[in-house]
Design a protein around this motif. Sequence first.
Motif, short mmCIF file in Angstrom:
data_model
loop_
_atom_site.label_atom_id
_atom_site.label_comp_id
_atom_site.label_asym_id
_atom_site.label_seq_id
_atom_site.Cartn_x
_atom_site.Cartn_y
_atom_site.Cartn_z
N PRO A 1 0.74 -1.20 0.04
CA PRO A 1 -0.05 -0.05 -0.16
C PRO A 1 0.80 1.23 0.03
N ALA A 2 0.39 2.33 -0.45
CA ALA A 2 0.92 3.65 -0.35
C ALA A 2 1.32 4.04 0.97
N PRO A 3 2.28 4.63 1.36
CA PRO A 3 2.70 5.14 2.47
C PRO A 3 1.63 6.17 3.09
N ARG A 4 1.32 6.27 4.55
CA ARG A 4 0.37 7.17 5.05
C ARG A 4 0.81 8.34 4.92
N GLN A 5 0.06 9.24 4.67
CA GLN A 5 0.49 10.79 4.99
C GLN A 5 0.58 11.29 6.03
N ARG A 6 1.58 11.75 6.87
CA ARG A 6 1.63 12.20 8.00
C ARG A 6 1.26 13.58 7.96
#
Length: 96
Positions: A83-88
């Motif tokens: 999955p795409a990395p979570r946006q912080r």
Amino acid sequence: MESTEMTVGDLHDRLSTCDSAALLQLAMNPYFPMSHRPAQIIQTVDENGRSAVYLAEGNEAETQLGPLPPEVAAALAWHEPAPAPRQRIRRGADGN
């Protein structure tokens, strides 16, 4: 036992469903997946007397095109889909 080897006819049949103007690239090395440009096709006879055709990359440095796109590596089951990395949420200099 059924052979898992692909014949030239099998390759031809599979390629016949593809866009004939598409670039041909080779996916190599499942542990460090890279894309390569094929340059030569050589027909010979193998050690068992069977006709064999080899598709080879070229000798030029630009034959290796770079990393294989992740979706191709996943489709080949060389890598798990990631999955795409979570946006912080970035905080400002003041901590907010």
